[in-house]
Design an enzyme around this catalytic site. Structure first.
Site, PDB file in Angstrom:
ATOM      1  N   SER A 179       0.842  -1.248   0.003  1.00  0.00           N
ATOM      2  CA  SER A 179       0.026  -0.185   0.074  1.00  0.00           C
ATOM      3  C   SER A 179       0.788   1.391  -0.036  1.00  0.00           C
ATOM      4  O   SER A 179       0.264   2.204  -0.397  1.00  0.00           O
ATOM      5  CB  SER A 179      -0.896   0.015   1.224  1.00  0.00           C
ATOM      6  OG  SER A 179      -0.059  -0.122   2.357  1.00  0.00           O
ATOM      7  N   ASP A 426      -3.414   6.619  11.729  1.00  0.00           N
ATOM      8  CA  ASP A 426      -2.478   6.015  10.821  1.00  0.00           C
ATOM      9  C   ASP A 426      -0.959   6.817  10.739  1.00  0.00           C
ATOM     10  O   ASP A 426      -1.099   7.911  10.118  1.00  0.00           O
ATOM     11  CB  ASP A 426      -3.205   6.017   9.451  1.00  0.00           C
ATOM     12  CG  ASP A 426      -2.323   5.507   8.366  1.00  0.00           C
ATOM     13  OD1 ASP A 426      -1.102   5.051   8.556  1.00  0.00           O
ATOM     14  OD2 ASP A 426      -2.856   5.360   7.203  1.00  0.00           O
ATOM     15  N   HIS A 429       1.065   5.515   6.431  1.00  0.00           N
ATOM     16  CA  HIS A 429       0.975   5.899   5.147  1.00  0.00           C
ATOM     17  C   HIS A 429       1.135   7.417   5.038  1.00  0.00           C
ATOM     18  O   HIS A 429       1.370   7.983   6.383  1.00  0.00           O
ATOM     19  CB  HIS A 429      -0.313   5.657   4.574  1.00  0.00           C
ATOM     20  CG  HIS A 429      -0.481   3.924   4.578  1.00  0.00           C
ATOM     21  ND1 HIS A 429      -1.402   3.370   5.766  1.00  0.00           N
ATOM     22  CD2 HIS A 429      -0.528   3.184   3.678  1.00  0.00           C
ATOM     23  CE1 HIS A 429      -1.468   2.104   5.219  1.00  0.00           C
ATOM     24  NE2 HIS A 429      -0.834   1.783   4.143  1.00  0.00           N
TER      25      HIS A 429
END
Length: 447
Positions: A179, A426, A429
């Protein structure tokens, strides 16, 4: 009598073939049993390094079925030490040849630049991911969009979308990985799409492989989901959150069939190897006999990653002609899960951060040095066939560049989750526009 003899002769070659297969598999089984006996011996110290035996992978015409999320290990034993033949350092391994450059573009500092950056507007990119669209999901402080990477003693090549399209004319640029690499792919699409008329561009989702096409340049920018590079039970781009990670560490054949025709390849792998032990299911015909079907071995993440990287490196070494195909490897993207690492005494994570770390050479626990050394060792065998984009140190400084709670992943965070950033941030990312745009500037610099 003669008729009976002819019938016997008809079956004779088949019997010989069956006997030979039985003998070969028996020998391998005996060798495996002997090795297991030695491993279990009370005379062997448990902290002793596992002896390594190098074997060539057996790739039969009748190959085992693909791994998927329903694959299970029927039994698991300790890693026996086998490796693919190419993992053995040979006389030609050496270190990767280093191209002489006047400036190290990976060494520098972040400079606040609200004139030239960001390079695109989040809301103007129709292909933006909700997981990375931080402003859309409530982040009001937009300073993270305005930082420019400035190498020491030189300048990074200035981004130019039209020039990049000319470099890609008639070509396929493919990002392969997890990702984080998908985030870099989305960044590249957002950097490029605005100069292509809406009726001359298209996005074709195809589950594991997603393709952005620019018609007038006959070019594509693609993303292939392959988080571990080798075949695994996590190759489904949606249903890959599994309790047991299983790989075939000696096989990149499944993914290579999709990436081998690309002209420019950008690979990454790292994060998924840090989630505990990995189960190994060797791509070996005799091990998949009726008696041993689904027998796995278990290895720590770093060791399993080295096996997978070696299989990938063998594909590069044997199939890549640098005059026809460009290959890049992106080093690990660091996480910022504990702010006590850059602010001693604090208890939190990347949430609430709004400036980069200004201590040059900072190194946190989100980037693993042993992994970096292993990757350097493997890439060192590939001479000039791979260009390394060393984004780790420069990304380490950007503790404020993550989405934290300002993102949507499947569902928007609930009010209760938003009020608990220590659990739901998060810090892995990256917001877009942001850090991955600089990774693509570095790619542009070397193309």
């Amino acid at each position: 009598m003669m008729q009976r003899w002819n019938k016997k002769r008809t079956h004779f070659p088949l019997l010989v073939l069956i006997l030979l297969v039985f003998i070969v598999c028996s020998i391998l089984y005996i060798e495996s049993s002997i090795r297991q006996i030695h491993e279990d011996s009370d005379h062997v110290r448990h902290d002793q390094e596992v002896p390594i035996s190098h074997v060539k992978p057996n790739l039969p015409k009748s190959a085992p079925k693909d791994l998927d999320r329903f694959t299970r290990c029927n039994s698991t034993s300790k890693y026996s030490g086998w490796r693919n033949g190419w993992a053995d350092p040979g006389e030609n391994s050496g270190r990767r040849s280093v191209i002489s450059e006047s400036c190290d573009v990976f060494s520098g500092k972040w400079v606040f630049d609200n004139t030239s950056y960001p390079l695109y507007n989040e809301s103007h990119c129709p292909y933006m991911s909700d997981q990375l669209a931080c402003h859309k999901h409530g982040r009001s402080d937009l300073r993270y969009q305005h930082w420019r990477w400035q190498p020491h003693n030189c300048n990074l090549k200035r981004w130019n979308a039209m020039e990049m399209w000319e470099k890609l004319r008639g070509k396929r640029l493919m990002f392969v990985g997890d990702s984080l690499n998908r985030g870099q792919w989305i960044s590249m699409v957002c950097l490029l799409q605005s100069v292509i008329p809406a009726n001359k561009r298209s996005m074709t989702p195809n589950a594991q492989l997603t393709v952005f096409r620019a018609e007038e340049y006959n070019a594509t920018v693609e993303f292939l989901w392959a988080p571990l590079l080798v075949e695994s039970n996590s190759d489904d781009p949606v249903n890959h959150r599994l309790g047991e990670r299983i790989i075939r560490p000696d096989s990149v054949l499944k993914h290579a069939s999709k990436w081998e025709q690309a002209d420019i390849l950008v690979f990454n792998t790292y994060l998924w190897w840090r989630q505990g032990p990995v189960k190994l299911l060797p791509y070996n015909f005799c091990r998949w006999s009726t008696a041993d079907n689904g027998a796995c071995e278990e290895l720590d993440g770093l060791g399993a990653m080295e096996l997978a990287m070696s299989a990938w490196a063998d594909w590069v070494a044997s199939r890549v002609n640098p005059r026809k195909k460009r290959v890049f490897f992106v080093t690990m993207s660091p996480t910022h899960l504990w702010n006590r690492e850059w602010a001693p005494g604090s208890e939190g994570n990347c949430y609430g951060e709004n400036t980069p770390i200004d201590s040059e050479g900072y190194w946190g626990s989100g980037a693993d040095l042993p992994t970096m050394r292993m990757v350097d060792k493997v890439l060192g065998k590939l001479s000039s066939k791979v260009r390394v984009l060393n984004i780790t140190q420069l990304s380490e400084y950007r503790k404020e560049g993550h989405p934290s709670i300002y993102r949507k992943f499947w569902e928007t965070l609930s009010p209760a989750q938003l009020s608990n950033p220590s659990s739901y941030s998060d810090c892995i990312h990256w917001c877009l526009p942001g850090v991955p745009d600089v990774w693509n500037e570095l790619l542009f610099h070397y193309l």
